[in-house]
Design an enzyme around this catalytic site. Structure first.
Site, PDB file in Angstrom:
ATOM      1  CG  ASP A 127      -1.565   1.186   1.613  1.00 24.54           C
ATOM      2  OD1 ASP A 127      -2.273   1.699   0.737  1.00 24.54           O
ATOM      3  OD2 ASP A 127      -1.408   1.676   2.747  1.00 24.54           O
ATOM      4  CG  ASP A 129      -1.228   7.924   1.008  1.00 26.79           C
ATOM      5  OD1 ASP A 129      -0.587   8.955   1.222  1.00 26.79           O
ATOM      6  OD2 ASP A 129      -1.736   7.644  -0.100  1.00 26.79           O
ATOM      7  CG  ASP A 330      -2.133   2.514   6.411  1.00 28.12           C
ATOM      8  OD1 ASP A 330      -2.288   2.280   5.193  1.00 28.12           O
ATOM      9  OD2 ASP A 330      -2.426   3.597   6.926  1.00 28.12           O
TER      10      ASP A 330
HETATM   11  O1  LIG Z   1      -4.434   3.136  -0.406  1.00 29.40           O
HETATM   12  P1  LIG Z   1      -3.530   4.239   0.038  1.00 29.40           P
HETATM   13  O2  LIG Z   1      -2.317   4.378  -0.798  1.00 29.40           O
HETATM   14  O3  LIG Z   1      -3.194   4.131   1.502  1.00 29.40           O
HETATM   15  O4  LIG Z   1      -4.398   5.568  -0.159  1.00 29.40           O
HETATM   16  C1  LIG Z   1      -5.490   5.853   0.711  1.00 29.40           C
HETATM   17  C2  LIG Z   1      -5.704   7.342   0.790  1.00 29.40           C
HETATM   18  O5  LIG Z   1      -4.427   7.890   1.069  1.00 29.40           O
HETATM   19  C3  LIG Z   1      -4.311   9.307   1.055  1.00 29.40           C
HETATM   20  O6  LIG Z   1      -4.918   9.804   2.221  1.00 29.40           O
HETATM   21  C4  LIG Z   1      -4.310   9.397   3.432  1.00 29.40           C
HETATM   22  O7  LIG Z   1      -2.974   9.896   3.487  1.00 29.40           O
HETATM   23  C5  LIG Z   1      -2.865  11.351   3.494  1.00 29.40           C
HETATM   24  C6  LIG Z   1      -1.395  11.709   3.436  1.00 29.40           C
HETATM   25  O8  LIG Z   1      -0.689  11.156   4.490  1.00 29.40           O
HETATM   26  C7  LIG Z   1      -3.583  11.894   4.728  1.00 29.40           C
HETATM   27  O9  LIG Z   1      -3.532  13.317   4.742  1.00 29.40           O
HETATM   28  C8  LIG Z   1      -5.043  11.440   4.716  1.00 29.40           C
HETATM   29  O10 LIG Z   1      -5.699  11.843   5.900  1.00 29.40           O
HETATM   30  C9  LIG Z   1      -5.112   9.905   4.618  1.00 29.40           C
HETATM   31  O11 LIG Z   1      -6.469   9.486   4.452  1.00 29.40           O
HETATM   32  C10 LIG Z   1      -4.888   9.889  -0.198  1.00 29.40           C
HETATM   33  O12 LIG Z   1      -4.829  11.289  -0.150  1.00 29.40           O
HETATM   34  C11 LIG Z   1      -6.293   9.416  -0.409  1.00 29.40           C
HETATM   35  O13 LIG Z   1      -6.814   9.972  -1.578  1.00 29.40           O
HETATM   36  C12 LIG Z   1      -6.234   7.893  -0.526  1.00 29.40           C
HETATM   37  O14 LIG Z   1      -7.509   7.389  -0.808  1.00 29.40           O
END
Ligand SMILES: O=P(O)(O)OC[C@H]1O[C@H](O[C@H]2O[C@H](CO)[C@@H](O)[C@H](O)[C@H]2O)[C@H](O)[C@@H](O)[C@@H]1O
Length: 399
Positions: A127, A129, A330
């Site tokens: 993954d 983020d 995560d």
């Molecule tokens: O599947 P992932 O790669 O984990 O993406 C899921 C979401 O990740 C991002 O948002 C998350 O991370 C951001 C940066 O650290 C944080 O600000 C936010 O609160 C988290 O939800 C991304 O911006 C989303 O669009 C994704 O869906």
């Protein structure tokens, strides 16, 4: 869905899921306007502001509850839900240690993992983020470190490696910047994978394309027909949340995200209600919760778990007994991947791991939480250590 036998579209024939809780919307709302074949209502061409609905909707459908519990606090002061008290770091450590009995550290269990990996084809799924990059307030600033990038690059030298993200594929590629990997964006609804094993390539919605280096690849986009609808909803969400300080809407092409991490908690009911009101007009879209983010995506039978299965199939290893699939993530959406089916008797990665040691999930979490994962690591720095350890083992094994 089982890839080998089903070559039909993953778009569900019934646009309204039987289990209404997936939408988090009252069943009475689900009877609202089934749009049939049309994927775009055309309602938002001028992007009007919605008349606000009743705030009780988002209280009673559980959205607010889910929003509150969607991401752990960064300081180690945890709210104990049962007693409504803050639990101090020491108590928290005890809770974390007992949680780790159920989800042992992948680092401390590394020897056990190696024992199972020996003579197997290891495939690594990551993954983005919260796994490769730390969670930060601004999604545009969620960069992975140079050392993490080189750890991932090294892993890809030895094992087929894919990044599976909720972000758009282009965005996650831009952030990772490694041509050696496979990428699946939009929660697995946009996969660029290998062409070598043709069966997954026979899938409808799968076309031949070329990657950044001009190499032939398979491009699989099961939710293509939803692009105009997602774009329309994205614009409507932007318009209808622009007066909420801190709200941020991202367009991931096949899905869209509404962030509330930087919105004052007292305004969470408002943002939830606005999203809810818009979704009422789109019964073919559903909501899922991520870390301080509301994710809006098509109601199709496709998720990160299906993407893992698709890639294993594309790599020609899904039906083999000597494959070890490792998935590290995560977030709630990663749970679908922890539940991904290996072909062997349609068992989940973890069931198969327990019985036959063919695959497992590793949850990245610094707080105790229920998961379908088998092992855990605390944070991205432990992910990096794990990836480096895999590479060291492989190098040593090869030498
Ligand atoms: O599947 P992932 O790669 O984990 O993406 C899921 C979401 O990740 C991002 O948002 C998350 O991370 C951001 C940066 O650290 C944080 O600000 C936010 O609160 C988290 O939800 C991304 O911006 C989303 O669009 C994704 O869906």
């Amino acid at each position: 869905m089982e890839l080998k036998s089903n070559h039909s579209s993953p778009v569900l024939t019934d646009p309204i899921p039987v289990n209404n809780s997936r939408l988090g919307i009252h069943s009475n709302l689900l009877s609202y306007q089934q749009s049939g074949g049309s994927l775009s209502s055309g309602k938002y061409m001028t992007i009007p502001r919605k008349k606000p609905g009743k705030l009780e909707d988002v209280w009673s459908n559980g959205w607010l509850e889910a929003m509150r519990s969607s991401s752990p606090p960064r300081k180690r002061l945890i709210k104990d839900k049962d007693f409504n008290i803050e639990v101090a770091a020491d108590d928290f450590d005890i809770a974390y240690c007992s949680w780790m009995i159920k989800y042992p550290s992948a680092l401390k269990s590394f020897d056990q993992i190696l024992k199972n990996a020996k003579n197997k084809k290891v495939a690594v799924f990551l993954d983005y983020d919260g796994t490769l990059s730390p969670i930060v307030d601004d999604p545009d600033l969620a960069f992975m470190s140079g050392s993490m990038r080189s750890a991932v690059k090294d892993v890809a030298k030895y094992f087929p490696t894919a990044v599976i993200s909720g972000r758009s594929r282009d965005k996650v590629y831009e952030l990772v910047g490694l041509t050696e990997l496979y990428y699946a964006g939009s929660h697995g609804m946009d996969i660029m994978g290998p062409v070598s094993h043709a069966e997954s390539g026979d899938h409808p919605n799968c076309i031949r394309s070329t990657d950044q280096l001009g190499k032939e690849v398979n491009l699989f986009q099961p939710a293509r027909e939803f692009i105009p609808m997602i774009d329309e909803v994205f614009k409507s969400l932007v318009e209808n949340t622009k007066d909420i300080k801190g709200a941020n809407v991202e367009n991931h092409k096949f899905c869209t995200s509404v962030h509330y991490r930087n919105v004052e908690e007292k305004n969470w009911p408002t943002i939830a209600q606005r999203v809810h009101d818009i979704l009422k007009d789109y019964p073919r879209l559903r909501l899922s919760h991520g870390r301080k983010v509301l994710e809006i995506r098509p109601v199709i039978d496709w998720n990160k778990g299906k993407a893992v299965e698709f890639l294993l199939e594309s790599l020609g290893v899904r039906d083999r007994d000597d494959v070890l699939a490792i998935y590290i993530g995560d977030d709630k959406t990663d749970e679908d991947a922890f539940k991904a089916n290996c072909k062997y008797k349609f068992k989940t990665l973890n069931q198969v791991f327990r019985e036959r040691n063919l695959g497992y999930g590793i949850l990245v979490s610094s707080v105790p939480k229920e998961s379908n994962a088998f092992f855990s690591v605390r944070d991205p720095s432990e992910v990096k250590k794990f990836l480096k350890a895999l590479v060291t083992w492989k190098k040593f094994e090869k030498a």
